[in-house]
Motif scaffolding. Sequence first.
Motif, PDB file in Angstrom:
ATOM      1  N   ASP A 105       2.574   7.441  -2.828  1.00 36.92           N
ATOM      2  CA  ASP A 105       3.038   7.925  -4.217  1.00 36.92           C
ATOM      3  C   ASP A 105       4.363   8.565  -4.072  1.00 36.92           C
ATOM      4  N   HIS A 106       5.332   8.217  -3.012  1.00 36.31           N
ATOM      5  CA  HIS A 106       6.582   8.702  -2.886  1.00 36.31           C
ATOM      6  C   HIS A 106       7.595   8.160  -1.976  1.00 36.31           C
ATOM      7  N   THR A 107       8.644   7.960  -2.265  1.00 33.14           N
ATOM      8  CA  THR A 107       9.641   7.190  -1.390  1.00 33.14           C
ATOM      9  C   THR A 107      11.008   8.316  -1.677  1.00 33.14           C
ATOM     10  N   PRO A 108      11.673   8.722  -0.235  1.00 31.08           N
ATOM     11  CA  PRO A 108      12.855   9.548  -0.526  1.00 31.08           C
ATOM     12  C   PRO A 108      13.880   8.568  -0.771  1.00 31.08           C
ATOM     13  N   VAL A 109      14.667   8.785  -1.920  1.00 34.83           N
ATOM     14  CA  VAL A 109      15.994   8.099  -2.102  1.00 34.83           C
ATOM     15  C   VAL A 109      17.108   8.958  -2.114  1.00 34.83           C
ATOM     16  N   TYR A 110      18.109   8.587  -1.285  1.00 31.57           N
ATOM     17  CA  TYR A 110      19.425   9.434  -1.222  1.00 31.57           C
ATOM     18  C   TYR A 110      20.655   8.640  -1.818  1.00 31.57           C
ATOM     19  N   ALA A 120       0.826  -1.295  -0.057  1.00 33.20           N
ATOM     20  CA  ALA A 120       0.006   0.004  -0.011  1.00 33.20           C
ATOM     21  C   ALA A 120       0.844   1.175  -0.015  1.00 33.20           C
ATOM     22  N   LYS A 121       2.210   1.312   0.255  1.00 35.34           N
ATOM     23  CA  LYS A 121       2.891   2.254   0.221  1.00 35.34           C
ATOM     24  C   LYS A 121       4.445   2.100  -0.496  1.00 35.34           C
ATOM     25  N   PRO A 157       2.158   1.807  -5.891  1.00 36.41           N
ATOM     26  CA  PRO A 157       0.767   1.323  -5.326  1.00 36.41           C
ATOM     27  C   PRO A 157      -0.473   1.524  -6.215  1.00 36.41           C
ATOM     28  N   SER A 158      -0.292   2.494  -6.981  1.00 37.94           N
ATOM     29  CA  SER A 158      -1.285   2.882  -7.839  1.00 37.94           C
ATOM     30  C   SER A 158      -1.523   1.621  -8.912  1.00 37.94           C
ATOM     31  N   GLY A 159      -0.622   0.633  -9.084  1.00 40.92           N
ATOM     32  CA  GLY A 159      -0.826  -0.453 -10.103  1.00 40.92           C
ATOM     33  C   GLY A 159      -0.050  -0.142 -11.292  1.00 40.92           C
ATOM     34  N   GLN A 177      15.517  -0.219   1.484  1.00 36.85           N
ATOM     35  CA  GLN A 177      16.303   0.952   1.875  1.00 36.85           C
ATOM     36  C   GLN A 177      15.387   2.236   2.404  1.00 36.85           C
ATOM     37  N   GLN A 178      14.340   2.166   1.737  1.00 37.19           N
ATOM     38  CA  GLN A 178      13.329   3.409   2.100  1.00 37.19           C
ATOM     39  C   GLN A 178      12.087   2.789   2.049  1.00 37.19           C
TER      40      GLN A 178
END
Length: 247
Positions: free
Chosen positions: A171-176, A144-145, A199-201, A165-166
């Motif tokens: 609709d968003h995951t921070p990536v460093y 779902a995330k 998650p939108s598919g 990692q994160q």
Amino acid sequence: MSSNDKTGSEGKTPAPDIGFEEAGKPHYLGHRERLRKRFREGGADSLPDYELLELVLFRAMPRRDTKPLAKAILSRFGTFAEAMNAPDDLLLEVPGLGEAAVTEIKLVRAAALRLMRGEVLDRPVLSSWQGVLDYCRAAMGFEAKEQFRILFLDKRNQIIADEIQQEGTVDHTPVYVREVVKRALELSATAIVLVHNHPSGDPTPSRADIEMTKQIVAAAKPLGVVVHDHIIVGKQGHASFRGLGLI
């Protein structure tokens, strides 16, 4: 009451119901054994989704007819895969489904993932690519995330680490970028495969996905770390950056 009246009354067969017993045995026990036999002889493909789900529920509900519950679960979530991947709290919203049954469902999912992961860990990634795609989609495609995962590879292109990692929002995951490259060096990885879910598919890469990937490729290359691919998975399938010509 006449003899004829008595015979007519007793000749009617009562409708089966949960808990109804005939000759001391619940009516569903015969159904369970027939279902098990069909599974043993024909495998999972011989059963529709609701019957396969019934088999999963048998151990958690030894004294209950599980067919109505299996159908209710599929009505709520749509498919067997969706039911297996549904969050615990949503599963518990299905009337009659308790924690023991949810545990059985999660056990089946965990066993399937363990098997798929084992099959890709012992082989060079590039020679078992479809297995890698199937594993990533099963592990993340129904979340779902958003999650950002990295498969770290050695010189033989075998996976030496599989790490999330994160974890972000829907609709968003921070990536460093620095952390990605740093972790690859810590593990002495010579190549990595980036994976995240939508998650939108819809697995179509966004502009942010493309830009982030370019930054990681640029940072990793001078340090001898190759980015083999960036895979996006979702309920509707997957997208490969290499396949799309984005790497």
